[in-house]
Motif scaffolding. Structure first.
Motif, short mmCIF file in Angstrom:
data_model
loop_
_atom_site.label_atom_id
_atom_site.label_comp_id
_atom_site.label_asym_id
_atom_site.label_seq_id
_atom_site.Cartn_x
_atom_site.Cartn_y
_atom_site.Cartn_z
N THR A 104 0.74 -1.23 0.18
CA THR A 104 0.00 -0.11 0.12
C THR A 104 0.89 1.09 -0.05
O THR A 104 0.29 2.13 -0.42
N VAL A 126 -6.75 -0.80 -1.04
CA VAL A 126 -6.02 -0.49 -2.28
C VAL A 126 -6.41 -1.48 -3.22
O VAL A 126 -6.16 -2.65 -3.00
N SER A 140 0.99 3.13 -3.45
CA SER A 140 -0.35 4.14 -3.82
C SER A 140 0.16 5.59 -3.67
O SER A 140 -0.52 6.42 -4.35
#
Length: 376
Positions: A175, A326, A178
């Motif tokens: 994550t 995500v 992201s």
């Protein structure tokens, strides 16, 4: 047209090929984030250590076969039309020995009838008079050998020309990626091409501590300056164990790779000198002309190498899941077939990305995948 911001995690052959094929869709803006990049030599980074050649082991009528078949077409075009990619065409002699196949009596029959005999040029059974020493039978065909030291930088150059941006970062969780898109906007989607690092990266697996189905299949090679006209390999592990024999001369003065082994679960990054000697001994026995008949003493060693193939119980993972909120599309677990399945796997990933972004498939949570609540 609103662009989708995509972050590809990983810059091995899987990550670079995936990013390149995604870039064909002009509505995608792509950043590649990776701890290791072409030019690095690290035990966590498998792609530079690969041989690498195209000799499929996939079963007929499987996704793996289709990935290999698609990749053959792309690599063959590069070998014929793009010398800068570092791929050349060679004859392969794939050797069969009875003593290596005591537990697999159907191996020779399967080798003669491999699905790829219809796509690899000049496929035939080698006459007994042409067999290498100690070999009971063999098939021969034209295929390709990739000089990874040239091919990986070439892939990066193609990515850069396509507008892809690179970011060297050491991630502990998927994550994190992201927020690393080069536009400084949150990524619409992450493509997970983490290879062996999938074993420990946070976010994957039933407990979010990594996909423990991923394991290393240790390989060890000796790179020599000696060259031979043909690639040669034994079709099965030596005496049914975990040691292998293959000889492949890379394009453009890349030397000849002698291997090897396939040691499941072995994380050791150091070269074993006793194994290295066995590798060289078997190579010159199988192909005496490699050292001009002088045996191991006739080999001019460039270096010894160890690579950890990113294998996975259950095979390659290509699917999508929500990881801690995500959206992630996965492409990892290619074991020793990362190069020869690269374009096929990447095309499959592009299709999944398109489906996900168009909301045409329902994407499960990562934990639900592992809990068996969904069928992928």
């Amino acid at each position: 047209m609103i662009k989708a911001n995509i972050v590809v995690v990983g810059a091995g052959v899987a990550g670079l090929t995936t990013a390149l094929l995604l870039s064909k869709q002009k509505r995608y803006s792509i950043t590649v984030v990776a701890k290791h990049m072409p030019g690095d030599y690290d035990i966590e980074y498998t792609s530079p250590w690969a041989g690498a050649n195209y000799v499929p082991e996939s079963e007929p009528d499987t996704p793996e076969m289709e990935w290999d078949r698609v990749t053959f077409k792309e690599l063959w075009k590069l070998a014929n039309d793009v010398p800068a990619a570092g791929i050349h065409i060679q004859k392969m002699i794939k050797c069969y020995r009875e003593k290596d196949n005591k537990n697999n009596p159907g191996q020779w029959q399967a080798q003669q009838n491999s699905w790829y005999k219809d796509i690899l040029p000049d496929f035939k059974v080698l006459p007994e008079s042409d067999l290498p020493p100690t070999v009971d039978a063999a098939t021969t065909f034209k295929t390709m050998c990739i000089n990874t030291a040239i091919y990986l930088p070439w892939l990066i150059s193609q990515c850069l020309a396509a507008g892809i941006v690179f970011n060297r970062s050491n991630l502990t969780s998927l994550t994190e990626a992201s927020s690393l898109h080069h536009t400084r906007k949150l990524a619409s989607l992450i493509v997970n091409c983490t290879g062996l690092l999938a074993h420990k990266i946070h976010g994957l697996g039933p407990d979010g501590k990594g996909d423990k189905l991923v394991y290393p299949a240790r390989g060890q090679i000796v790179l020599v300056r000696n060259e031979v006209e043909n690639m040669v390999e034994l079709s099965a592990p030596v005496d049914g164990g975990d040691e292998m024999t293959y000889i492949m001369t890379r394009a453009a003065g890349g030397g000849t790779v002698l291997g090897g082994c396939y040691q499941k679960g072995n994380w050791d990054s150091q070269s074993d000198p006793n194994l290295a000697l066995r590798i060289m001994t078997r190579a010159v026995e199988l192909c005496p002309e490699l050292a001009n008949g002088k045996g191991v003493e006739g080999l001019d060693v460039v270096r010894h190498g160890v690579g950890l193939r990113p294998a996975r119980e259950g095979g390659t993972r290509i699917d999508a899941s929500w990881v801690d909120g995500v959206l992630v599309v996965h492409n990892y677990g290619h074991a020793g077939f990362g190069y020869q399945s690269s374009y096929g796997c990447s095309e499959a990933v592009v299709r999944v990305v398109e489906d996900v972004l168009e909301d045409s498939i329902k994407v499960p949570k990562e934990q639900d995948v592992w809990a068996g609540k969904v069928k992928l």
